[in-house]
Structures are given as structure tokens and as C-alpha cells.
Design a protein around this motif. Structure first.
Motif, PDB file in Angstrom:
ATOM      1  N   VAL A 201       0.836  -1.207   0.000  1.00 36.98           N
ATOM      2  CA  VAL A 201       0.000   0.000   0.000  1.00 36.98           C
ATOM      3  C   VAL A 201       0.867   1.252   0.000  1.00 36.98           C
ATOM      4  O   VAL A 201       0.623   2.213  -0.735  1.00 36.98           O
ATOM      5  CB  VAL A 201      -0.950  -0.029   1.221  1.00 36.98           C
ATOM      6  CG1 VAL A 201      -1.630   1.315   1.392  1.00 36.98           C
ATOM      7  CG2 VAL A 201      -1.993  -1.118   1.040  1.00 36.98           C
ATOM      8  N   LEU A 202       1.927   1.263   0.859  1.00 38.17           N
ATOM      9  CA  LEU A 202       2.811   2.419   0.897  1.00 38.17           C
ATOM     10  C   LEU A 202       3.520   2.624  -0.436  1.00 38.17           C
ATOM     11  O   LEU A 202       3.695   3.767  -0.895  1.00 38.17           O
ATOM     12  CB  LEU A 202       3.827   2.253   2.025  1.00 38.17           C
ATOM     13  CG  LEU A 202       3.272   2.339   3.450  1.00 38.17           C
ATOM     14  CD1 LEU A 202       4.374   2.066   4.463  1.00 38.17           C
ATOM     15  CD2 LEU A 202       2.646   3.700   3.709  1.00 38.17           C
ATOM     16  N   GLY A 203       3.941   1.523  -1.065  1.00 36.10           N
ATOM     17  CA  GLY A 203       4.572   1.653  -2.375  1.00 36.10           C
ATOM     18  C   GLY A 203       3.616   2.220  -3.419  1.00 36.10           C
ATOM     19  O   GLY A 203       3.982   3.082  -4.216  1.00 36.10           O
ATOM     20  N   THR A 204       2.354   1.731  -3.396  1.00 38.24           N
ATOM     21  CA  THR A 204       1.362   2.247  -4.338  1.00 38.24           C
ATOM     22  C   THR A 204       1.077   3.716  -4.083  1.00 38.24           C
ATOM     23  O   THR A 204       0.996   4.523  -5.013  1.00 38.24           O
ATOM     24  CB  THR A 204       0.077   1.417  -4.217  1.00 38.24           C
ATOM     25  OG1 THR A 204       0.385   0.027  -4.433  1.00 38.24           O
ATOM     26  CG2 THR A 204      -0.922   1.858  -5.258  1.00 38.24           C
ATOM     27  N   LEU A 205       0.915   4.075  -2.788  1.00 42.84           N
ATOM     28  CA  LEU A 205       0.671   5.482  -2.456  1.00 42.84           C
ATOM     29  C   LEU A 205       1.841   6.361  -2.884  1.00 42.84           C
ATOM     30  O   LEU A 205       1.646   7.463  -3.414  1.00 42.84           O
ATOM     31  CB  LEU A 205       0.419   5.621  -0.952  1.00 42.84           C
ATOM     32  CG  LEU A 205      -0.909   5.041  -0.433  1.00 42.84           C
ATOM     33  CD1 LEU A 205      -0.971   5.172   1.073  1.00 42.84           C
ATOM     34  CD2 LEU A 205      -2.098   5.749  -1.079  1.00 42.84           C
ATOM     35  N   PHE A 206       3.061   5.904  -2.651  1.00 39.05           N
ATOM     36  CA  PHE A 206       4.231   6.689  -3.045  1.00 39.05           C
ATOM     37  C   PHE A 206       4.263   6.875  -4.561  1.00 39.05           C
ATOM     38  O   PHE A 206       4.571   7.962  -5.051  1.00 39.05           O
ATOM     39  CB  PHE A 206       5.499   5.987  -2.576  1.00 39.05           C
ATOM     40  CG  PHE A 206       6.759   6.701  -2.945  1.00 39.05           C
ATOM     41  CD1 PHE A 206       7.172   7.818  -2.218  1.00 39.05           C
ATOM     42  CD2 PHE A 206       7.517   6.276  -4.022  1.00 39.05           C
ATOM     43  CE1 PHE A 206       8.334   8.484  -2.572  1.00 39.05           C
ATOM     44  CE2 PHE A 206       8.667   6.944  -4.376  1.00 39.05           C
ATOM     45  CZ  PHE A 206       9.077   8.046  -3.645  1.00 39.05           C
ATOM     46  N   ARG A 207       3.915   5.792  -5.280  1.00 41.53           N
ATOM     47  CA  ARG A 207       3.928   5.907  -6.743  1.00 41.53           C
ATOM     48  C   ARG A 207       2.864   6.880  -7.230  1.00 41.53           C
ATOM     49  O   ARG A 207       3.134   7.729  -8.086  1.00 41.53           O
ATOM     50  CB  ARG A 207       3.712   4.527  -7.366  1.00 41.53           C
ATOM     51  CG  ARG A 207       3.871   4.553  -8.881  1.00 41.53           C
ATOM     52  CD  ARG A 207       3.740   3.183  -9.489  1.00 41.53           C
ATOM     53  NE  ARG A 207       2.365   2.708  -9.449  1.00 41.53           N
ATOM     54  CZ  ARG A 207       1.946   1.719  -8.686  1.00 41.53           C
ATOM     55  NH1 ARG A 207       2.786   1.098  -7.878  1.00 41.53           N
ATOM     56  NH2 ARG A 207       0.690   1.331  -8.690  1.00 41.53           N
ATOM     57  N   TRP A 208       1.630   6.754  -6.647  1.00 41.61           N
ATOM     58  CA  TRP A 208       0.559   7.622  -7.124  1.00 41.61           C
ATOM     59  C   TRP A 208       0.680   9.043  -6.594  1.00 41.61           C
ATOM     60  O   TRP A 208       0.196   9.978  -7.236  1.00 41.61           O
ATOM     61  CB  TRP A 208      -0.785   7.031  -6.719  1.00 41.61           C
ATOM     62  CG  TRP A 208      -1.148   5.851  -7.548  1.00 41.61           C
ATOM     63  CD1 TRP A 208      -1.118   4.549  -7.192  1.00 41.61           C
ATOM     64  CD2 TRP A 208      -1.575   5.873  -8.918  1.00 41.61           C
ATOM     65  NE1 TRP A 208      -1.486   3.740  -8.229  1.00 41.61           N
ATOM     66  CE2 TRP A 208      -1.788   4.532  -9.320  1.00 41.61           C
ATOM     67  CE3 TRP A 208      -1.802   6.876  -9.851  1.00 41.61           C
ATOM     68  CZ2 TRP A 208      -2.200   4.194 -10.596  1.00 41.61           C
ATOM     69  CZ3 TRP A 208      -2.240   6.527 -11.117  1.00 41.61           C
ATOM     70  CH2 TRP A 208      -2.432   5.196 -11.481  1.00 41.61           C
ATOM     71  N   ILE A 209       1.298   9.240  -5.415  1.00 41.77           N
ATOM     72  CA  ILE A 209       1.389  10.588  -4.843  1.00 41.77           C
ATOM     73  C   ILE A 209       2.590  11.348  -5.405  1.00 41.77           C
ATOM     74  O   ILE A 209       2.518  12.557  -5.641  1.00 41.77           O
ATOM     75  CB  ILE A 209       1.454  10.513  -3.306  1.00 41.77           C
ATOM     76  CG1 ILE A 209       0.110  10.019  -2.761  1.00 41.77           C
ATOM     77  CG2 ILE A 209       1.779  11.866  -2.698  1.00 41.77           C
ATOM     78  CD1 ILE A 209       0.108   9.778  -1.272  1.00 41.77           C
TER      79      ILE A 209
END
Length: 284
Positions: A201-209
Motif C-alpha cells: 500500500v505504501l509503495g502504491t501510495l508513493f507511486r501515485w502521490i
């Protein structure tokens, strides 16, 4: 037929073999509590494992190889030299001493033992045998009395305490510890799943943010702006700079001609070739 329905018994709760209501009452709260305690520990454990793998691969392994080379140079090579040039000759000298001095001395001591000490020892044993039997009888009596005293005062109360107090308490404690251990294992596994899910989730959030907006800004804003700046600013500035450079060179050439005149041209060299229409070429 008996038209009246027989009263049905309420279903009894079924427990696994060897488990009772105490086990079930302890298991669920223990697992929930242990999961809440283990989750941060598992997250910290995974982070420490990642850091440890990084340090081990990129720090400790090169340091270990360097230390190994240093130890080889400082310890192994001197030890080999010490073994070869000091210990080996010393061992040969000790072997010679053993064969030439200690072995004859040992044979002499064995002869002295067989001829002198053994008869003296037999005589001493023959004299001390009655006293030894008396001492043995006294110690037997003391040992029997001490055995029954310890048995009555310590062993029997300890057996009763173990049988009626410690064993039941240990059984209950074993059930509690087993459930806590199973709860720890279950919580550890679930915490691992949660940690991996949190990482994803953190990786996805970092990618999208961060990554996707940065990529969009670069592709949608910076690239067109860069093209506009290149076409409208940089290219005209470069052309103007080249024109200024050409003008400066021309002005420098004009100033040189005005000061020093036209440079002298080299005299033509007679190549002894015919000139005119009848000039001979390679084709004719």
C-alpha cells in the motif's frame, strides 16, 4: 405409535480432543492481545531484516574479506613460519629426549614400583582392612539414618506438593503457555501478511502521490515548456550569438587589413602543364 414428541436435549458444545472450555476461553483473547502486541514487533523485525541484509551484503562482506586478508598476513603466515622453523625442530628435539632419556627413566621407575612399592602397598592394605570395614559399617549406619530422615522430612512432602499442587498448576500453566505460543505464531504470521500488505500500500501510495504526478508534470508541462523555450529562446539566442561572432570576426579582419594591409599571397608555381582547350587530361 407414541404421538407425543420426546423432548430433545440441547446440543452440547464439541471441543477438540484434549481441550475444554478453559482452552477456548483463553485462546481468542490471547490471540487478539498477542496480535496487537506482535504487529509492531513484526514490522520492526522486517525493517531490521532489510537493513541487516543491506549491511551484510554491502558493508560486512567487504570488511570481512579485508579482515581475512589482514589476519592471513598478520597471523597465518607468522604461524606457518613459527611451525616450520621453530616448533618442528623443537618437536624433533623432544622426540629425541623422550626416546633417549624419558623412556629409560620410565622403565627404571616401573622396576622400582614392581619391586618396592607394590609389596609395601600390599602390607598397608592388609593392615588397614579391619579399620576400613569398621569405617564402612559406621558410614552405612549413618547413610541409612540420613536416608530415612531426608525421605520423611523432604521427599514425601515434596511428592505430595508436586502431586496435589504443582502438577495441576503446571497443567493449567502449560495450557496457557501453549495457547499463548500458538497465538504468538498466528499473530506473527498475520502480522507478516499485514506488513507485506502495508508495504505494498505504501509503495502504491508513493507511486501515485509522487512518481505519477512527477511523471505527468514532466511529460505534460516541462517537456512542452522546454520545447517552447528551445524554439523561441535558445535557438534565436544561439543564432544571434553566431551572427555576433561572425560580425566580430569580420570586424577583426577589417581592422587587421586597415592596420597591416592585405596579406601577401604566395607566388603561383609553374606546374609545366599546358593551358587552353587542348589541355591533356587523363580521359583523353
Amino acid at each position: 405409535m407414541d404421538m407425543q414428541k420426546r423432548p430433545q436435549r440441547a446440543p452440547q458444545p464439541q471441543y477438540p480432543e484434549g481441550e475444554g472450555c478453559l482452552v477456548v476461553a483463553i485462546r481468542i483473547p490471547a490471540r487478539i492481545l498477542v496480535f496487537l502486541v506482535v504487529l509492531p514487533v513484526r514490522l520492526l523485525w522486517d525493517a531490521c531484516g532489510a537493513v541487516a541484509r543491506f549491511l551484510w551484503r554491502y558493508v560486512l562482506a567487504p570488511v570481512g574479506r579485508a579482515v581475512g586478508r589482514l589476519l592471513h598476513g598478520l597471523l597465518v603466515v607468522p604461524l606457518i613460519w613459527l611451525y616450520r622453523y621453530l616448533l618442528t625442530p623443537l618437536g624433533h628435539a623432544l622426540a629425541w629426549l623422550y626416546a633417549r632419556v624419558l623412556t629409560p627413566l620410565g622403565h627404571a621407575l616401573l622396576w622400582f614400583h614392581a619391586r618396592v612399592l607394590t609389596p609395601i602397598g600390599h602390607a598397608v592394605v592388609w593392615l588397614l582392612t579391619p579399620a576400613a570395614k569398621a569405617v564402612e559399617w559406621v558410614f552405612d549406619m549413618l547413610g541409612t539414618a540420613l536416608y530415612w530422615t531426608v525421605r520423611v522430612l523432604l521427599v514425601l512432602p515434596a511428592l505430595a506438593l508436586w502431586r496435589w499442587v504443582l502438577a495441576p498448576a503446571g497443567h493449567v500453566l502449560g495450557i496457557v503457555l501453549r495457547e499463548i505460543g500458538e497465538a504468538l505464531g498466528h499473530a506473527w504470521r498475520v502480522a507478516g501478511y499485514v506488513a507485506r500488505a502495508a508495504g505494498r500500500v505504501l509503495g502504491t501510495l508513493f507511486r501515485w502521490i509522487f512518481l505519477e504526478p512527477a511523471r505527468w508534470v514532466y511529460r505534460t508541462v516541462l517537456t512542452p515548456v522546454g520545447h517552447v523555450v528551445r524554439d523561441l529562446v535558445l535557438h534565436p539566442v544561439a543564432e544571434a550569438a553566431r551572427a555576433i561572432g561572425r560580425a566580430v570576426r569580420q570586424a577583426r579582419a577589417d581592422l587587421r587589413r586597415a592596420l597591416f594591409g592585405e596579406p601577401s599571397r604566395p607566388a603561383p608555381v609553374d606546374r609545366r602543364e599546358p593551358r587552353g582547350r587542348d589541355t591533356r587530361t587523363l580521359d583523353g
